[in-house]
Design an enzyme around this catalytic site. Structure first.
Site, PDB file in Angstrom:
ATOM      1  N   ASP A   1       0.985  -1.164   0.212  1.00  0.00           N
ATOM      2  CA  ASP A   1      -0.142   0.021   0.164  1.00  0.00           C
ATOM      3  C   ASP A   1       0.807   1.261  -0.005  1.00  0.00           C
ATOM      4  O   ASP A   1       2.235   1.096   0.327  1.00  0.00           O
ATOM      5  CB  ASP A   1      -0.993  -0.098   1.300  1.00  0.00           C
ATOM      6  CG  ASP A   1      -1.772   0.930   1.352  1.00  0.00           C
ATOM      7  OD1 ASP A   1      -2.369   1.489   0.410  1.00  0.00           O
ATOM      8  OD2 ASP A   1      -1.798   1.889   2.528  1.00  0.00           O
ATOM      9  N   SER A   2       0.317   2.455  -0.187  1.00  0.00           N
ATOM     10  CA  SER A   2       0.746   3.525  -0.234  1.00  0.00           C
ATOM     11  C   SER A   2       1.240   3.982   1.258  1.00  0.00           C
ATOM     12  O   SER A   2       2.185   4.944   1.605  1.00  0.00           O
ATOM     13  CB  SER A   2       0.168   4.808  -0.401  1.00  0.00           C
ATOM     14  OG  SER A   2      -1.068   4.887   0.361  1.00  0.00           O
TER      15      SER A   2
ATOM     16  N   CYS B   1      -4.292  -1.396  -1.961  1.00  0.00           N
ATOM     17  CA  CYS B   1      -4.385   0.046  -2.164  1.00  0.00           C
ATOM     18  C   CYS B   1      -5.363   0.097  -3.516  1.00  0.00           C
ATOM     19  O   CYS B   1      -5.181  -0.238  -4.430  1.00  0.00           O
ATOM     20  CB  CYS B   1      -3.127   0.419  -2.678  1.00  0.00           C
ATOM     21  SG  CYS B   1      -3.157   2.228  -3.182  1.00  0.00           S
TER      22      CYS B   1
ATOM     23  N   GLU C   1      -2.610   8.598   8.201  1.00  0.00           N
ATOM     24  CA  GLU C   1      -1.233   8.316   8.257  1.00  0.00           C
ATOM     25  C   GLU C   1      -0.497   9.070   9.461  1.00  0.00           C
ATOM     26  O   GLU C   1       0.414   8.583  10.008  1.00  0.00           O
ATOM     27  CB  GLU C   1      -0.551   9.124   7.139  1.00  0.00           C
ATOM     28  CG  GLU C   1      -0.613   8.106   5.918  1.00  0.00           C
ATOM     29  CD  GLU C   1       0.065   6.795   5.857  1.00  0.00           C
ATOM     30  OE1 GLU C   1       1.092   6.704   6.606  1.00  0.00           O
ATOM     31  OE2 GLU C   1      -0.547   5.753   5.152  1.00  0.00           O
TER      32      GLU C   1
ATOM     33  N   CYS D   1     -10.949   3.114  -0.097  1.00  0.00           N
ATOM     34  CA  CYS D   1      -9.612   3.119  -0.012  1.00  0.00           C
ATOM     35  C   CYS D   1      -9.338   2.439   1.341  1.00  0.00           C
ATOM     36  O   CYS D   1     -10.024   2.246   2.171  1.00  0.00           O
ATOM     37  CB  CYS D   1      -9.282   4.730   0.388  1.00  0.00           C
ATOM     38  SG  CYS D   1      -7.765   5.015   1.244  1.00  0.00           S
TER      39      CYS D   1
ATOM     40  N   HIS E   1      -7.223   3.053   3.728  1.00  0.00           N
ATOM     41  CA  HIS E   1      -7.198   3.752   4.822  1.00  0.00           C
ATOM     42  C   HIS E   1      -8.324   3.819   5.629  1.00  0.00           C
ATOM     43  O   HIS E   1      -8.202   4.134   6.713  1.00  0.00           O
ATOM     44  CB  HIS E   1      -6.619   5.154   4.625  1.00  0.00           C
ATOM     45  CG  HIS E   1      -4.880   4.975   4.240  1.00  0.00           C
ATOM     46  ND1 HIS E   1      -4.614   4.645   2.948  1.00  0.00           N
ATOM     47  CD2 HIS E   1      -3.997   5.473   4.918  1.00  0.00           C
ATOM     48  CE1 HIS E   1      -3.227   4.779   2.951  1.00  0.00           C
ATOM     49  NE2 HIS E   1      -2.748   5.221   4.324  1.00  0.00           N
TER      50      HIS E   1
HETATM   51  N1  DGL Z   1      -4.724   3.158   0.859  1.00  0.00           N
HETATM   52  C1  DGL Z   1      -4.905   3.629  -0.427  1.00  0.00           C
HETATM   53  C2  DGL Z   1      -6.103   3.328  -1.374  1.00  0.00           C
HETATM   54  O1  DGL Z   1      -6.881   2.351  -1.035  1.00  0.00           O
HETATM   55  C3  DGL Z   1      -4.121   4.844  -0.992  1.00  0.00           C
HETATM   56  C4  DGL Z   1      -4.383   5.976  -0.295  1.00  0.00           C
HETATM   57  C5  DGL Z   1      -3.503   7.272  -0.807  1.00  0.00           C
HETATM   58  O2  DGL Z   1      -2.152   6.842  -0.776  1.00  0.00           O
HETATM   59  O3  DGL Z   1      -3.859   8.327  -1.269  1.00  0.00           O
HETATM   60  O4  DGL Z   1      -6.370   3.895  -2.354  1.00  0.00           O
END
Ligand code: DGL
Length: 269
Positions: free
Chosen positions: A9-10, A72, A151, A183, A185
């Protein structure tokens, strides 16, 4: 040595998938990479997200994983096919599992999707949902302010509550009965999101269905780990590891080791 499932993931978002994999497949070893030095991916051009995803995959492939999970949505939306063409192990993303989970839950065929700008602009969820159920109505909303909160480990409090409320405002009164957290996150903010959306809206995270897909694919290839193996997971992040470790330990409810990775490639900040 046990072959691992590689998950990327990011940043910390993919840990929401890791947690489900640990719950459903506790015998499986996980190698995780969070690109915390370059998060967020959401506002970045697609070719940059593709490049970053390739770099992470190249890093993870050194460990000879048996499967790769792009945990991600942004990277899944723009890089899944590219990565599938580059490696010769099974690769899955999180968008199709999330769409399938929503179609299972929706009662009135009115589904909301929240995600990064990149994911929402790609219309990947609309396509995935329409492939499964052509009659489904989809209302999408980009929520660019949510990933930075996660984050920073800011999962509650007044500021977070206000940002979540304002981000979801455009979806109010649209008759949704399900909201996909598009997402990885966002499950960190699920209690607040659920409170804002109210009791009639089911909150859908793709983590659960993604873990099921992993299980089905490994089973199909006869590659599930044996129940008597105790996995030792490995976590890598490209930024400073303290915050990543704090969030990961809180979310996974276990002690972990995090190794920082210094990229040998340009960062493109
Ligand atoms: N967790 C990621 C997603 O599902 C990336 C969020 C990001 O880095 O902007 O898109």
């Amino acid at each position: 040595m046990q072959q691992a499932i590689a998950i990327l993931d990011s940043g910390v978002g993919g840990l929401t998938v890791v947690k489900e994999v640990m719950r459903q497949l506790p015998q499986e070893k996980i190698i995780y990479f969070g690109d915390t030095a370059r998060t967020p991916y959401g506002p970045r051009p697609y070719d940059e997200v593709q490049l970053f995803t390739r770099q992470i995959v190249d890093y993870l492939i050194q460990f000879d994983p048996k499967m790769l999970v792009i945990a991600c949505n942004t990277a899944t939306a723009v890089a899944l096919n590219d990565i599938r063409a580059r490696v010769n192990i099974p690769v899955i993303g999180v968008i199709h599992p999330g769409a399938r989970a929503a179609i299972k839950e929706t009662r009135h065929q009115v589904v909301g999707v929240i995600g990064t700008e990149g994911t929402i602009k790609s219309e990947a969820y609309q396509k995935a949902l329409a492939e499964i159920s052509p009659t489904v109505q989809v209302h999408s909303q980009a929520c660019p302010l949510l990933v930075p909160l996660v984050e920073r480990g800011q999962f509650d409090g007044d500021e977070t509550g206000r940002i979540v409320q304002e981000s979801l405002e455009p979806l109010m009164g649209r008759g949704l009965d399900c909201l996909i957290l598009g997402c990885t996150h966002y499950p960190f903010l699920a209690p607040l999101i659920s409170e804002v959306m109210g009791p009639d809206v089911t909150i859908i995270s793709s983590a659960d269905e993604t873990a099921r897909d992993i299980s089905a694919i490994l089973n199909f290839h006869n590659q599930l780990a044996q129940a008597n193996e105790i996995p030792i997971h490995q976590f890598f992040c490209s930024g400073e590891p303290q915050m990543f470790k704090r969030i990961a330990q809180l979310w996974l409810d276990e002690q972990i080791n995090v190794s920082p990775v210094v990229w040998q490639v340009p960062h493109y900040f």
